[in-house]
Design an enzyme around this catalytic site. Structure first.
Site, PDB file in Angstrom:
ATOM      1  N   MET A 151     -10.156   7.348   7.057  1.00  0.00           N
ATOM      2  CA  MET A 151     -10.225   8.385   6.093  1.00  0.00           C
ATOM      3  C   MET A 151     -10.897   8.781   5.876  1.00  0.00           C
ATOM      4  O   MET A 151     -12.227   9.147   5.267  1.00  0.00           O
ATOM      5  CB  MET A 151     -10.885   7.276   5.113  1.00  0.00           C
ATOM      6  CG  MET A 151      -9.184   5.678   4.240  1.00  0.00           C
ATOM      7  SD  MET A 151     -10.023   4.651   3.092  1.00  0.00           S
ATOM      8  CE  MET A 151     -10.866   3.900   4.234  1.00  0.00           C
ATOM      9  N   ASP A 180       0.757  -1.316  -0.691  1.00  0.00           N
ATOM     10  CA  ASP A 180      -0.086  -0.058  -0.227  1.00  0.00           C
ATOM     11  C   ASP A 180       0.905   1.224  -0.012  1.00  0.00           C
ATOM     12  O   ASP A 180       1.345   1.342   0.239  1.00  0.00           O
ATOM     13  CB  ASP A 180      -0.907  -0.195   0.876  1.00  0.00           C
ATOM     14  CG  ASP A 180      -2.247  -1.251   1.200  1.00  0.00           C
ATOM     15  OD1 ASP A 180      -2.243  -1.616   0.157  1.00  0.00           O
ATOM     16  OD2 ASP A 180      -2.785  -0.884   2.223  1.00  0.00           O
ATOM     17  N   LYS A 185      -3.187   3.219  -3.186  1.00  0.00           N
ATOM     18  CA  LYS A 185      -4.870   3.773  -3.402  1.00  0.00           C
ATOM     19  C   LYS A 185      -4.643   5.305  -3.110  1.00  0.00           C
ATOM     20  O   LYS A 185      -4.272   4.781  -1.415  1.00  0.00           O
ATOM     21  CB  LYS A 185      -5.723   3.087  -3.304  1.00  0.00           C
ATOM     22  CG  LYS A 185      -6.243   1.698  -4.217  1.00  0.00           C
ATOM     23  CD  LYS A 185      -6.836   1.035  -3.511  1.00  0.00           C
ATOM     24  CE  LYS A 185      -7.255  -0.600  -4.711  1.00  0.00           C
ATOM     25  NZ  LYS A 185      -7.912   0.043  -5.814  1.00  0.00           N
TER      26      LYS A 185
END
Length: 258
Positions: free
Chosen positions: A178, A43, A65
């Site tokens: 997030m 990641d 991402k």
């Protein structure tokens, strides 16, 4: 530790939790899988200190991402996992925190299974556990909350919707992953459903890392204080929790004597 491998000569995939960033918080099982890997698909948020523990011959591939930004497509990650494993390689799919928490794990497992490749999950310390330790609090407490919600601030369709009525009740605690870009949206939904504007909100940036920062605010001041803090690193938001004073003082002491 014996590595599992398919009988047809294909490789094997380990879905490994890298933890919150501090390499000392990797599990022994994660470290062993990491050291023996032929290729590591990792990641974007994996720390350099963790990546430095990979085997000397391991190929490191960033398949990160970014929320609302440039990202690898999930189907391309799936295809890369299968491609390397079918070459007979030992593949580690390295995910921040714990791969079972907002890690899109199911899509990748399904792709690997469809190709007849063996796999296993190696859990890691999720961001909520690491971050709450950093503010000296507990996710649950008798007389306050008997449950805690793990939420995502946004999903594939944009800002994520939740049971705002339940979240707005006094004593509720939620760990929001997030959640920076959706802070104003979350604030608005909670206040609309009756949440106390003075409910404590704490944000922890780069939890467990040397540059960890703690922002203590309230639901009322959340977007304003977050904008002023200019937090660029991975950040977890706790709704309903404030740092213990002793922990906050220790954080300031470390900053002053760094």
């Amino acid at each position: 530790m014996q590595l599992t491998q398919s009988y047809d000569g294909t490789g094997h995939v380990d879905f490994v939790g890298a933890g919150p960033g501090d390499p000392e918080l990797l599990t022994l099982k994660a470290l062993k899988a990491f050291e023996r890997a032929d290729v590591v698909l990792h990641d974007r948020l994996i720390s350099d200190e963790v990546l430095a523990l990979a085997g000397k011959t391991a190929q490191l591939v960033d398949v990160g991402k970014a929320g609302f930004g440039p990202s690898w497509k999930q189907e391309d990650i799936d295809a890369l996992l299968v491609e390397h494993a079918l070459k007979g390689q030992r593949v580690v799919r390295l995910k921040s925190g714990d791969p079972t928490v907002f890690g899109r794990l199911d899509e990748e497992i399904e792709a690997v299974e469809a190709a007849g490749i063996s796999w296993r999950i190696v859990p890691g310390i999720t961001a909520a556990s690491a971050a709450v330790a950093g503010i000296g609090q507990s996710l649950t407490r008798r007389g306050r909350n008997s449950s805690v919600r793990f939420l995502t601030g946004h999903d594939m369709k944009g800002f994520a919707d939740h049971d705002w009525t339940a979240l707005a009740r006094a004593g509720s605690v939620a760990a929001i992953y997030m959640g920076k870009k959706s802070a104003r949206f979350i604030q608005g939904r909670l206040i609309m459903h009756g949440a106390d504007r003075q409910t404590p909100v704490t944000l922890i940036e780069n939890a467990t890392r040397p540059d960890q920062r703690i922002l203590e605010t309230t639901l009322d001041q959340l977007p304003t204080d977050l904008n002023a803090a200019e937090m660029d690193g991975p950040t977890l938001t706790f709704f309903g929790l404030a740092p213990r004073q002793a922990t906050a003082a220790l954080t300031e002491f470390k900053k002053e004597h760094a």
